[in-house]
Design an enzyme around this catalytic site. Structure first.
Site, short mmCIF file in Angstrom:
data_model
loop_
_atom_site.label_atom_id
_atom_site.label_comp_id
_atom_site.label_asym_id
_atom_site.label_seq_id
_atom_site.Cartn_x
_atom_site.Cartn_y
_atom_site.Cartn_z
N THR A 1 -58.47 -23.91 -3.82
CA THR A 1 -57.56 -22.48 -4.95
C THR A 1 -59.09 -22.63 -6.65
OG1 THR A 1 -56.42 -21.96 -3.44
CG2 THR A 1 -56.79 -21.03 -6.05
N ASN B 1 -62.12 -20.49 8.15
CA ASN B 1 -60.47 -21.77 8.17
C ASN B 1 -60.35 -20.38 9.49
OD1 ASN B 1 -61.06 -19.17 6.19
ND2 ASN B 1 -59.60 -19.03 6.22
N GLN C 1 -62.19 -26.70 4.82
CA GLN C 1 -61.58 -27.50 6.44
C GLN C 1 -62.95 -28.14 7.02
OE1 GLN C 1 -59.10 -26.14 8.29
NE2 GLN C 1 -58.40 -24.73 6.39
N SER D 1 -59.86 -30.13 -0.24
CA SER D 1 -58.24 -29.93 -0.35
C SER D 1 -57.45 -31.15 0.46
CB SER D 1 -57.91 -28.67 -0.36
OG SER D 1 -55.51 -28.50 -0.11
N HIS E 1 -54.13 -31.36 1.06
CA HIS E 1 -53.46 -30.68 1.82
C HIS E 1 -54.11 -30.47 3.73
CE1 HIS E 1 -52.63 -27.15 2.10
NE2 HIS E 1 -53.09 -26.56 1.64
N THR F 1 -52.60 -32.91 -17.75
CA THR F 1 -52.06 -34.30 -17.32
C THR F 1 -52.54 -34.71 -15.93
OG1 THR F 1 -51.08 -34.51 -19.71
CG2 THR F 1 -50.62 -36.41 -17.52
N CYS G 1 -52.52 -17.52 4.13
CA CYS G 1 -52.70 -17.46 2.55
C CYS G 1 -53.11 -15.37 3.16
CB CYS G 1 -53.73 -17.32 2.03
SG CYS G 1 -53.87 -19.74 2.06
#
Lengths: 399, 381
Positions: free
Chosen positions: B70, B149, B178, B198, B200, B236, B323
């Site tokens: 995102t 997706n 994806q 991404s 995950h 950070t 989502c």
């Protein structure tokens, strides 16, 4: 396409008489070192060429690594088939089908190294060409400017098929021309100088002047990383890290500001000369380029050379900054070089360094210093690190 | 429980969990600190960056670590929109983008940008012709996802990239969330300027991702502050997650061929089995689709009911993009393919991961067959 072997071509230049054998042995060694770690691939020499037997390894990765071996002109991935009509036809068809993007035109070139093979080269080419024309829709023969060339080499041990020639980086294999000690700062120029020396077959060691705490651990790390980049081209590099703080402070305290750089560089040469002699290096190499900064004038170089006997090679001497940066990008040192850490050349930079220093004057200023003592103590305090292409870095265990 | 919702998120590899733990424990320095702990943390960060760059075949300097897909999408799209607003205010995207792109475009419309949402065909694919026609002199960005997706459809990224070569001032963004690790991705060859990834989605930690930004391309940062990540993403660095992601990439690279074969095998079994059940329709096209997603419908049966029936039998699936799964509307993506409302409302997405086994797929098909039979009397959406 699953390839079986890679053929390595190397130049014939500088290869006369007995040199050729030495050259080939060194190149063989460099090729072996360049293979991936724990590989099952093997290397051998045969009739003015070298072959990597892949034994199931990926051709792509091996080729990528061979492109970094100096002395190699080009490489070709090879599919090995039996020397029978059917096998050659089938293999050639597979080969041309695997080419991306699919070629619109092709030609077949046959070489019959094994003259006992019954068909003539022309017949083999015709046979294979026909087979391809029948089985690949839309493809045409073009003898003059084909998109793809299917090369067939019939040998006693089998038939080699290839369609691809990947350029190598040329030059001479590292180790063919003796050893040189490179003065490696953190800048853009010195890694390029080192690379150019290696390209001419030189084995490198590197010396770096470290002024902790004026320069940080990060700046030293950057130099290690740069040395590592060079090691990817020429194998592991011994990095001599010279403690330079004492000398820099001494010069700063006792000598006039405009001569700081000149005297500093004279110290660097003295120390490097000793390290070179102790380690069998026959010359020093620096990244200096004429007129680039105040200390890189002919007068300055003369004043700097004056304190040592060893040859100082300056492969970048006539190059422009833009040209140097291009090479740095090509050898992937540029990004590292521009990291903004202080190094020995950027601290204590005088506002107006002398552009036409005189050796006598430099010597006169140096009389205020214990030159011999400072040099000796710096050499004694030098720490040697072995920088391999594949590092064992902090945190490497995590990945 | 057999987990078939890997497009939503994946279970991190145990090795990834271990890496995250070790970094939290041993490399807690701030990579920007000048002392030893900082330098060590920076080294870990540097290696993670190299691993990511190597996997994408780009330069380490082109890798920006973000908090995930995102953020990567938002940074890319808003970054281009604000940087080049004087050049033009027209964007091109598709009707089937993930909300992290689609809704960003909607948001930009509210700020006075114009967006063309390209339609898709029945397979969920945009046409290059329509894209060509959508390009205008004031177009500044084209954003197209690589793999959808919900359906798994692959978009013609190489062709789009090749066409956009003619417009050096149009920035090309690809949402590869994806696709990364699932199908070949040639960032440079395809002329991609910005790319989102991404962690995950490939058995890495959540809350971490990558934005590839082509060297030399300027974009406005979303987050400003300490100037980390070359000023494009201040804050950070989330070092444990970044290192975990790099570890996941390493594992993915090592097992690339075997997982690719596994995924193909798994979805092929699912496809065959589901197609044989009366009343089931496979929505994912056969050709040019990612190997890990298979979408199907049981027209007449409400997807959520089927989902719970399957869950009861030990299979975790989803109805669409996680989502947006809580809205009781048919999927925007499926509707865009011209699919009937009834079929879209009954769509189930299966997405396989590294943990799944071929036999589980056969069991799933059996369970589904029973469930469909049981639910048939209640069919009415």
């Amino acid at each position: 396409m699953k390839y079986d072997m890679i053929m390595i071509r190397y130049g014939e230049l500088a290869l006369k008489g007995r040199n050729r054998d030495i050259f080939e042995k060194i190149l063989l060694q460099r090729v072996k070192e360049a293979l991936p770690p724990d590989t099952s691939a093997t290397v051998y020499r045969s009739y003015g060429r070298m072959y990597v037997d892949l034994n199931g390894e990926q051709a792509e990765e091996v080729i990528r690594r061979l492109q970094r071996v100096f002395g190699i002109i080009s490489v070709s991935p090879i599919k090995r088939v039996e020397s029978s009509k059917e096998a050659i036809k089938q293999g050639a068809l597979e080969l041309i089908r695997s080419i991306v993007p699919a070629p619109a035109t092709f030609r077949v070139v046959t070489r019959r190294a094994d003259k006992r093979y019954p068909q003539s080269s022309m017949d083999v080419s015709r046979m294979v060409g026909t087979h391809i024309l029948r089985n690949v829709p839309g493809i045409k023969v073009d003898l003059h400017q084909p998109d793809a060339v299917v090369q067939i080499e019939i040998r006693s041990e089998g038939t080699f098929l290839t369609s691809e020639t990947v350029p190598g980086c040329g030059g001479l294999p590292v180790g063919a021309s003796g050893k040189v000690l490179l003065l490696l700062s953190g800048g853009i120029d010195s890694p390029v100088a080192g690379w150019m020396m290696m390209k001419r077959g030189v084995a490198l060691e590197a010396v770096h002047f470290h002024s902790y705490p004026f320069t940080s651990e990060r700046s030293l790390q950057k130099v290690r990383d740069l040395a590592r980049k060079l090691a990817e081209w020429g194998g592991a590099i011994r990095l001599h890290v010279v403690p330079f703080t004492e000398i820099q402070t001494a010069i700063r305290e006792r000598c006039p500001e405009d001569y700081l750089i000149t005297i500093m560089r004279r110290f660097m040469m003295r120390i490097s000369e000793r390290i070179a002699r102790e380690n069998g290096a026959l010359a020093l190499a620096t990244g200096e380029s004429l007129g680039q900064v105040a200390s890189q004038t002919l007068e300055s170089m003369q004043t700097i050379n004056n304190v040592v006997q060893i040859p100082i090679l300056r492969p970048l001497i006539s190059m422009d900054k833009v040209e140097i940066m291009d090479v740095a990008r090509k050898i992937d040192t540029y990004e590292l070089s521009i990291l903004p850490y202080e190094d020995c050349c950027t601290i204590f930079t005088p506002k107006n360094p002398v552009t036409r220093p005189k050796p006598e004057q430099a010597s006169r200023f140096e009389q205020r210093l214990d030159v011999e003592g400072l040099v000796a103590s710096a050499v004694t305090g030098t720490v040697v690190e072995e920088i391999a292409a594949q590092p064992r870095e902090v945190g490497a265990e995590l990945f | 429980m057999i987990y078939l919702d890997n497009s939503a998120t994946t279970k991190p590899y145990p090795e990834v969990v271990e890496t995250v733990r070790q970094v939290m424990e041993n490399y807690y320095g701030n990579p920007s600190s000048l002392h030893q702990k900082g330098v060590e943390a920076e080294q870990v960060l540097k290696q993670a960056r190299q691993i990511a760059a190597h996997a994408l075949r780009v330069k380490p300097g082109e890798i920006i670590f973000t908090s995930g897909g995102t953020e990567s999408n938002n940074t890319a799209i808003k970054g281009v929109a604000t940087q080049y607003r004087n050049r033009g205010k027209h964007l091109v995207t598709t009707q089937i983008e993930h909300p992290a792109v689609y809704d960003v475009c909607k948001q930009l419309e509210a700020f006075g940008y114009e967006v063309t949402y390209l339609p898709v065909n029945a397979e969920g694919r945009i046409s290059l012709e329509e894209l060509k026609q959508a390009i205008r002199p004031d177009t500044i960005l084209v954003s197209v996802m690589h793999v959808n997706n919900e359906l798994g459809t692959i978009q013609p990224i190489a062709e789009i990239g090749a066409y956009l070569q003619r417009f050096p001032k149009i920035v090309f963004h690809v949402d590869a969330v994806q696709s990364f690790g699932k199908i070949p991705l040639h960032v440079r060859e395809w002329g991609i300027d910005l790319l989102s990834v991404s962690a995950h989605k490939f058995h890495g930690p959540r809350g971490v991702g990558i934005l590839y930004k082509r060297e030399g391309l300027q974009i406005q940062p979303l987050l400003t502050g300490g100037g980390q990540e070359a000023g494009v993403r201040s804050g950070t660095e989330n070092l444990p997650a970044i290192a975990g992601m790099a570890k996941a990439i390493r594992i993915m690279e090592e097992r690339r061929e075997q997982t690719a074969a596994l995924y193909r095998e798994l979805t092929a079994r699912l496809r065959r089995g589901i197609a044989s059940i009366p009343g089931c329709v496979v929505n994912t096209p056969e050709e040019l689709t990612a190997p890990h997603i298979l979408n199907f419908s049981v027209p007449g049966v409400k997807a959520e009911v089927l989902l719970h029936a399957l869950e009861e039998q030990g299979f975790l699936v989803s109805t669409r993009s996680a989502c947006s799964s809580k809205r009781n509307e048919p999927s925007r993506v499926l509707m865009a393919t011209g699919m009937g409302r009834e079929r879209a409302l009954s769509a189930i997405r299966l997405s396989v991961g590294a943990e799944n086994k071929p036999e589980e797929m056969d069991r799933f098909v059996d369970v589904l067959r029973d469930a469909v039979q049981r639910l048939r009397p209640y069919q009415n959406v």
